[in-house]
Design a protein around this motif. Sequence first.
Motif, PDB file in Angstrom:
ATOM      1  N   ARG A   5       0.807  -1.141   0.075  1.00 52.79           N
ATOM      2  CA  ARG A   5       0.046  -0.018   0.062  1.00 52.79           C
ATOM      3  C   ARG A   5       0.826   1.267   0.182  1.00 52.79           C
ATOM      4  O   ARG A   5       0.534   2.496  -0.226  1.00 52.79           O
ATOM      5  CB  ARG A   5      -0.968  -0.047   1.064  1.00 52.79           C
ATOM      6  N   PRO A  62       1.957   6.392  -1.716  1.00 55.15           N
ATOM      7  CA  PRO A  62       1.416   7.119  -2.602  1.00 55.15           C
ATOM      8  C   PRO A  62       1.350   8.548  -2.665  1.00 55.15           C
ATOM      9  O   PRO A  62       1.001   9.349  -3.658  1.00 55.15           O
ATOM     10  CB  PRO A  62      -0.063   6.586  -2.750  1.00 55.15           C
ATOM     11  N   GLU A  63       1.529   9.194  -1.371  1.00 58.14           N
ATOM     12  CA  GLU A  63       1.664  10.703  -1.141  1.00 58.14           C
ATOM     13  C   GLU A  63       2.737  11.573  -1.861  1.00 58.14           C
ATOM     14  O   GLU A  63       2.589  12.596  -2.192  1.00 58.14           O
ATOM     15  CB  GLU A  63       1.599  11.126   0.389  1.00 58.14           C
ATOM     16  N   LEU A  84       2.828   3.800   9.911  1.00 59.38           N
ATOM     17  CA  LEU A  84       1.670   2.913  10.870  1.00 59.38           C
ATOM     18  C   LEU A  84       0.635   3.751  10.911  1.00 59.38           C
ATOM     19  O   LEU A  84      -0.398   3.407  10.714  1.00 59.38           O
ATOM     20  CB  LEU A  84       2.484   2.568  12.065  1.00 59.38           C
ATOM     21  N   LYS A  85       0.773   5.133  11.384  1.00 61.51           N
ATOM     22  CA  LYS A  85      -0.284   6.027  11.763  1.00 61.51           C
ATOM     23  C   LYS A  85      -0.670   7.095  10.841  1.00 61.51           C
ATOM     24  O   LYS A  85      -1.522   7.615  10.860  1.00 61.51           O
ATOM     25  CB  LYS A  85       0.033   6.759  13.184  1.00 61.51           C
ATOM     26  N   GLY A  86       0.131   7.147   9.671  1.00 62.66           N
ATOM     27  CA  GLY A  86      -0.171   8.098   8.635  1.00 62.66           C
ATOM     28  C   GLY A  86      -0.014   9.492   9.060  1.00 62.66           C
ATOM     29  O   GLY A  86      -0.736  10.511   8.275  1.00 62.66           O
ATOM     30  N   ARG A  87       0.764   9.685   9.876  1.00 67.08           N
ATOM     31  CA  ARG A  87       0.838  11.187  10.442  1.00 67.08           C
ATOM     32  C   ARG A  87       2.344  11.482   9.749  1.00 67.08           C
ATOM     33  O   ARG A  87       3.267  11.054   9.940  1.00 67.08           O
ATOM     34  CB  ARG A  87       1.081  11.593  11.788  1.00 67.08           C
TER      35      ARG A  87
ATOM     36  N   MET B  35      -6.483   6.838  10.959  1.00 64.44           N
ATOM     37  CA  MET B  35      -5.463   6.003  12.024  1.00 64.44           C
ATOM     38  C   MET B  35      -4.858   6.692  13.146  1.00 64.44           C
ATOM     39  O   MET B  35      -3.786   6.685  13.440  1.00 64.44           O
ATOM     40  CB  MET B  35      -4.262   5.319  10.848  1.00 64.44           C
ATOM     41  N   GLY B  36      -5.752   7.603  13.825  1.00 59.29           N
ATOM     42  CA  GLY B  36      -5.385   8.133  14.820  1.00 59.29           C
ATOM     43  C   GLY B  36      -5.302   7.179  15.918  1.00 59.29           C
ATOM     44  O   GLY B  36      -5.501   5.808  15.733  1.00 59.29           O
ATOM     45  N   VAL B  66      -4.467   5.812   1.410  1.00 63.61           N
ATOM     46  CA  VAL B  66      -3.445   6.480   2.518  1.00 63.61           C
ATOM     47  C   VAL B  66      -4.218   6.685   3.488  1.00 63.61           C
ATOM     48  O   VAL B  66      -5.524   6.211   3.927  1.00 63.61           O
ATOM     49  CB  VAL B  66      -3.276   7.879   1.800  1.00 63.61           C
ATOM     50  N   GLN B  67      -3.581   7.009   4.653  1.00 64.84           N
ATOM     51  CA  GLN B  67      -3.921   7.136   6.044  1.00 64.84           C
ATOM     52  C   GLN B  67      -3.924   8.461   6.638  1.00 64.84           C
ATOM     53  O   GLN B  67      -3.238   9.520   5.963  1.00 64.84           O
ATOM     54  CB  GLN B  67      -2.774   6.180   7.087  1.00 64.84           C
ATOM     55  N   THR B  68      -4.907   8.871   7.675  1.00 59.93           N
ATOM     56  CA  THR B  68      -4.677  10.116   7.976  1.00 59.93           C
ATOM     57  C   THR B  68      -4.877   9.879   9.547  1.00 59.93           C
ATOM     58  O   THR B  68      -5.051   8.874  10.169  1.00 59.93           O
ATOM     59  CB  THR B  68      -6.125  10.810   7.547  1.00 59.93           C
ATOM     60  N   GLY B  69      -5.154  11.029  10.178  1.00 57.87           N
ATOM     61  CA  GLY B  69      -4.998  11.173  11.644  1.00 57.87           C
ATOM     62  C   GLY B  69      -6.518  10.942  12.124  1.00 57.87           C
ATOM     63  O   GLY B  69      -7.525  10.841  11.302  1.00 57.87           O
TER      64      GLY B  69
END
Lengths: 606, 124
Positions: A5, A62-63, A84-87, B35-36, B66-69
């Motif tokens: 991913r 992908p960002e 892991l957390k997307g931050r 994904m906070g 994609v992931q975000t908080g």
Amino acid sequence: MQFYRAHVLICGGTGCTSSKSVEIKAEMEKELKALGIDNEVQVVMTGCFGLCEAGPIMIVYPEGTFYSHIKISDVKRIASEHLLKGRVVKDLLYYEAIQQDKIKSVNDVDFYAKQKRIALANCGLIDPENIDEYIALDGYQALVKVLTQMKPEDVIEEVKISGLRGRGGAGFPTGLKWQFAANYEDDMKYVCCNADEGDPGAFMDRSILEGTPHSLLEAMTIAGYATNAKKGYIYVRAEYPIAVKRLEIAIKQAKEYGLLGESIFDTNFSFDIEIRLGAGAFVCGEETALIESIEGKRGMPRTKPPFPAEKGIWGKPTLINNVETFANIPAIILKGGEWFSKIGTEDSKGTKVFALGGKITNTGLVEIPMGTTLREVIYDIGGGCPNGKKFKAVQTGGPSGGCLTSEHLDTPIGYDNLVKLGSMMGSGGMIVMDEDNCMVDIARYFLDFTCDESCGKCTPCREGTKRLKELLDKICTGKGSLEDLDRLEALAYYIQDNSLCNLGQSAPNPVISTLVHFRDEYLAHVIDKKCPTGVCKDLLHYTITDKCIGCGSCSKVCPQGCIEPVGKVINEKTNRRAYVIDSSKCIKCGACMDACPPKVSAIIRQ
Amino acid sequence: MKKSIADLARIRQEALKNIQLRDQNEASCRIVVGMGTCGISAGARPCLTAIVDEVHKRGLTNVQIVQTGCVGMCRLEPMFDVYLGNEKVTYVDMTPEKSRQVVVEHVVNKRVIHEYTIGAVENK
């Protein structure tokens, strides 16, 4: 095939490798495993991203998040926060990738947004050690097209239409060169890639070899088909170990896939490529000296004609092109010569890669369309001179090129335009100088280089460059006279006219161009015996003025011990005296000046 | 093994699926998973893994995951947004199984599963 991913791309070019990118990759893999996401996130080591100043570089897709100056200790945070957390870890981003809390992707950063990448298209995007990734981006499709749909003469015609010119220095039309090599009939013919990149500060060829080695193999095979050659040589310097390793891997993979070797794609065309390592002599970048070296002889240029197209390696017809020239070929075949010829200017088509170095903020590799102005490259992409210093000159074409001044900044870059101004394209080195650089010293630096690298075969180059350097030494040490300037000029033109190969013919260029554009600096050195920028140490004098309070700070730091309290008496009661520098022992290191308390500032440099 | 032209085309197709992730212009659908800390503790990771797996199984190359908080509605986690065309749909209170359904129904068949969306859950 495993699906991921997210992809973490880490630069594996020489620059970033030297700042531990290999260890960073290992650490990242370790962290991902510890977090249990190693089957979701792929870590890829790519070729050079170009912005070497920001290295080691890491990009997360992908960002397209652009991390710069990564240290091993930063890896844990990127893995646990971002992956892991997307931050996004904002403080590790490239400074320009974040503006008012908005995070820009790597492609939107100014440095990349203004470039157009053809030769470097795959660098920093694919894993150079994985042939499948090259194939994914249309790799080897140009070879398929050539072998199944085109006759050799069609291929040459396409290259001619493209208007591509040699990217190694002289700028000879590539299609014409291929035509000449094809015209000579013989039982054996060769294709040779000149990867002996020697200009100080130029590293585009290395980056192509490291970032997309298969482009080169594909292009050479196409050239082999077009000129009816059976064998290719890549002459690369041994100082490029990463490039050599990746080339070896690429050749092995291409052979496994049958893209090199006997009857490629079951046609009756066969082609093989072999690597030859050079010992790193500048003159071996000259094509005939390179041929001598491949044959196992001492690298010295031959007289031309006959040109290599007629009598090259082992006396057989040989086509020699530079790495960057070859790197453009697959795109030209796939998209057509017409497409390529629409990019650039009237006499210079396509794009050119430049290696930005010296006093410039964004040190690195940039690929721009021909016709872009020097100002756009140096200021918009390169970010100008660091620390607010004033731009003084730019040296294009390495030791064979010349210096251009601020009045030339709006010149559109092209082969003929640069020659008109007394410089040249060369292989694309661009060294920027600011107000702190002494131009006489710069000329001396390049002469020092060519003087060392002269092979010694012809007298004008062997003796001439040595005498030129002696004259420059004389001027830099304050022993020069006005007559020396005339002698310098006359000798420079003489060497230019009478040397055998291009090394000698172009060696005096730095002297001539600085004499033309910065004559006032030469005059300051010979008449006033002063170096306006303070670079030439022999012309400097440190003296202690009346402001001296006798504290002795300077004396304590002087490595020569040549500062003594022997001046006039400052304090009658204590008999304290002012300090004096013994000029005969002074090595002009400047330590005393730094040590003198700022409130006092009693030491001056003249 | 020596490859034919057809083999080459096949390798290209396969490898492209993986590498397309690095192309910034390709994706036409974005799935943004919260994904906070709240999301992770509510079970967002199995959902994410399920989405990744489903997208791959169906060979969808134009989907960006994609992931975000935290977006502030922690009680509705795990939640994710699907951006398709100009539309954004927020799914809440997800499970791996529901996530897979969303990929199939919404991303592939272009039919929003209304009962899982934030509007439906809020009005209950």
